[in-house]
Design an enzyme around this catalytic site. Structure first.
Site, short mmCIF file in Angstrom:
data_model
loop_
_atom_site.label_atom_id
_atom_site.label_comp_id
_atom_site.label_asym_id
_atom_site.label_seq_id
_atom_site.Cartn_x
_atom_site.Cartn_y
_atom_site.Cartn_z
N HIS A 21 0.82 -1.21 0.00
CA HIS A 21 0.00 0.00 0.00
C HIS A 21 0.86 1.26 0.00
O HIS A 21 0.46 2.29 -0.53
CB HIS A 21 -0.97 -0.02 1.18
CG HIS A 21 -2.09 -0.98 0.96
ND1 HIS A 21 -2.16 -2.17 1.63
CD2 HIS A 21 -3.12 -0.97 0.09
CE1 HIS A 21 -3.22 -2.84 1.20
NE2 HIS A 21 -3.82 -2.13 0.27
N CYS A 26 -9.00 -2.19 -11.21
CA CYS A 26 -8.44 -1.01 -10.53
C CYS A 26 -7.11 -1.32 -9.84
O CYS A 26 -6.54 -0.46 -9.19
CB CYS A 26 -9.44 -0.43 -9.54
SG CYS A 26 -9.86 -1.56 -8.21
C1 PEP Z 1 -6.27 -4.16 -5.06
O1 PEP Z 1 -6.18 -5.01 -4.16
O2 PEP Z 1 -5.92 -4.37 -6.24
C2 PEP Z 1 -6.80 -2.83 -4.77
C3 PEP Z 1 -7.05 -1.97 -5.73
O3 PEP Z 1 -6.97 -2.50 -3.47
P1 PEP Z 1 -5.80 -2.13 -2.47
O4 PEP Z 1 -4.54 -1.99 -3.27
O5 PEP Z 1 -6.21 -0.86 -1.81
O6 PEP Z 1 -5.78 -3.28 -1.55
MG MG Z 2 -7.16 -4.77 -2.25
#
Ligand code: PEP
Ligand code: MG
Length: 598
Positions: A194, A507
């Protein structure tokens, strides 16, 4: 270029930066270590003495207060702690560590605590072990004072810095205001952690996996960060700086050229419209690009708005935030993802139990369904804000249809309540789920009739599908977004969504790679959602490709049995686009006007 001063790492976010470093300790239990220049040693010893004096004074005050409240006897411990702190031999020992090892005061104090704990803490005798604790306590207080001062000094300063840290966490990336961060460099951290997502989203050049970085740095040392190749150069000389500035100019020219595409429609050469949305974490992100350049917000990671605060944001605070995002987007859809905390996304004011396997533990929707008040407040705020734009709600970490139904029940109650309270809210707000837990891949056809859209979160889907922790540098080589299993899962989701007549997008970070975005287009996805910085590239690629070409990329990728094979399909696609870019440059932008009309 002096090769020995170049540290090779892994690129996480592109871009170039030159400036002084600031070593960060974003987690209270992490004590940073860095080198201290010969000429700064006296100042470092001075920092230590000041921190010791301040701690001794605080202990004196505490002793007085406790003596007044409970009695002199109980206050005696503080007097003992002061004696420990003011012992000249120990102070001399710590000062020598600073001078001999040329390390910062924090690291020298930590070394002292470690030595004593090791020596005394290992004995069988309870009394001796207790003494180790008593000895460490005041010195830990000195450590806090040192780290607090350091933090206050940098916060109150004004200049821009390159943040250096042991680990790439969301706390490190948000340590200072965005405008003051030139780049982030760390010893450890995954490309899909993250912290990495955040760095890309802020457009901050970032390099991780830099071995022994902190012990080679000095606070304030000038470094050159190359986020494109994933390297850091310590103490660049004038030649290096000149070369850097020339590259920076070329980069800006390229960005300017690509920027022309940002305002254009993401339409293939045969006129097929593909959606390009953006992932955002805060209102600040929305200032980094004109909202009209995107089809909307494909992922609003609301947890970052919670992480920036000292307490849970109230319904009213959230309402105001969501309303501002919706208004800023001027009618374009905003996909608000409900709180996805847990694992490495921790709230400073919400202590969750320590978990052996946090990625598989208490996170995302699991928390929202247990602490339902959190979800209710968030849904109330979101629904109230929904009258100010086009809102969609997205659920993270869904693993079963039961969870979707549980949220629907809560949503219905919240909706009814708001209507009863006289709020004029839309009868229906589109509801979608993230596809990121592999179980959903197998039950998606039964969930689809109960939702309005899906968005694939490949960052998590890849880690769960391949059983590779996205934050663990030891296995980062195995975190492979091009694994044929990933390609196949992506194709299946697009197929299921098409069959159910529901829109599907991706995403996760991999969608920001323009060749992958074309593969997704070819697989039948309707849109991608990427960090704002990558919108121009993705749009450029779409506008240079036909639907047939995109389909061909998807077909070829599906035929590969190895990750290498998938990568070579995407590499060919990149090569084609690169050649086109070069040809375009030769035409000196003559066709920009023509395309703009499309
Ligand atoms: C993902 O897991 O691809 C996502 C978009 O969510 P995050 O990166 O916030 O876990
Ligand atoms: Mg995620």
């Amino acid at each position: 270029m002096a090769k020995h001063r170049i540290v090779k790492g892994v690129s996480v976010a592109p871009g170039l930066a030159l400036g002084p470093t600031h070593v960060v300790h974003a987690r209270p239990h992490v004590v940073p270590t860095w080198c201290v220049a010969e000429e700064d040693l006296a100042r470092e010893v001075g920092r230590l003495r000041e921190a010791v004096d301040q701690t001794a004074e605080e202990l004196r005050q505490r002793q007085k207060t406790v003596a007044g409240q409970i009695g002199e006897r109980d206050a005696g411990i503080f007097s003992l702690h002061r004696m420990i702190l003011t012992d000249p031999a120990t102070l001399k020992e710590v000062e020598s560590t600073i001078r001999d090892q040329r390390i910062n005061a924090e690291a020298a104090v930590q070394a002292l605590i470690d030595r004593v704990t090791k020596r005394l803490g290992a004995t069988e005798n309870d009394g001796t072990r207790g003494w180790a604790a008593d000895f460490s306590d005041p010195w830990r207080a000195v450590l806090s004072v040192l780290m607090q001062h350091d933090r206050e000094t940098i916060e109150q300063g004004e200049g821009q810095v390159i943040l250096a840290a042991a680990e790439l966490t969301p706390q490190v990336v948000t340590f200072l205001e965005r405008d003051r961060i030139l780049a982030v460099i760390t010893e450890a951290g995954g490309r899909f952690s993250h912290g990495a997502v955040l760095a890309r989203s802020f457009g901050i050049p970032c390099v991780v996996g830099l071995p022994n970085l902190l012990s080679r740095l000095e606070q304030g040392m000038r470094v050159l960060v190359d986020g494109d190749t994933g390297s850091v150069q310590l103490r660049p000389d004038q030649d290096d700086v000149d070369q850097f500035l020339a590259r920076l100019e070329r980069r800006k020219a390229r960005e300017k050229k690509l920027g022309l595409h940002a305002a254009l429609e993401p339409m293939t050469t045969d006129g097929k419209r593909f959606g390009v949305f953006v992932n955002v974490e805060s209102l600040r992100d929305l200032d980094t690009f004109p909202p009209a350049y995107a089809d909307g917000v494909g992922l609003l990671r609301t947890e970052f708005m919670y992480m920036e605060r000292q307490h849970f944001p109230s319904e009213e605070e959230q309402y105001r935030l969501y309303r501002r995002v919706l208004e800023k987007l001027g009618g374009r859809p905003v996909t608000l993802r409900t709180l996805d905390i847990g694992n490495d996304k921790q709230l400073p004011y919400f202590k969750t139990p320590r978990e052996a396997n946090p990625a598989l533990g208490w996170r995302g929707l699991r928390i929202s369904l247990e602490w339902q008040d959190l979800l209710r407040v968030q849904l109330r705020a979101a629904l109230r804000a929904s009258t100010h734009g086009s809102l969609r709600i997205l659920l993270p970490m869904v693993s079963s249809i039961e969870e979707v139904r549980a949220v629907h029940r809560i949503y219905d109650e919240v909706h009814r309540q708001l209507v009863d309270q006289g709020y004029e809210i839309p009868a229906h707000v589109p509801f979608g789920i993230m596809v990121e837990v592999p179980s959903v891949l197998f039950v998606l056809p039964s969930i689809l009739p109960e939702i309005d859209f899906v968005s694939v979160g490949t960052n998590d889907l890849v880690q769960y599908l391949l059983a590779v922790d996205r934050d663990n540098p030891l296995v980062s080589k195995l975190y492979d977004v091009h694994h044929p299993a990933v390609v196949s899962a992506l194709a299946q989701v697009a197929k299921d969504a098409r069959a159910a007549g529901k829109p599907a997008s991706v995403c996760g970070e991999m969608a920001g790679d323009y060749a992958t975005a074309l593969m997704l287009l070819g697989q039948g996805y309707d849109a991608v959602s990427v960090v704002p910085m990558l919108v121009p590239e993705v749009k450029y690629a779409i506008r240079e490709t036909s639907s047939d070409e995109a389909r061909e990329i998807a077909v070829q990728a599906a035929q590969q049995t190895t990750s290498e094979g998938v990568r070579s399909v995407l590499a060919k696609c990149r090569e084609r686009l690169h050649l086109r870019q070069v040809a375009d440059a030769a035409e000196a932008g003559a066709d920009t006007g023509k395309r703009a009309a499309r």
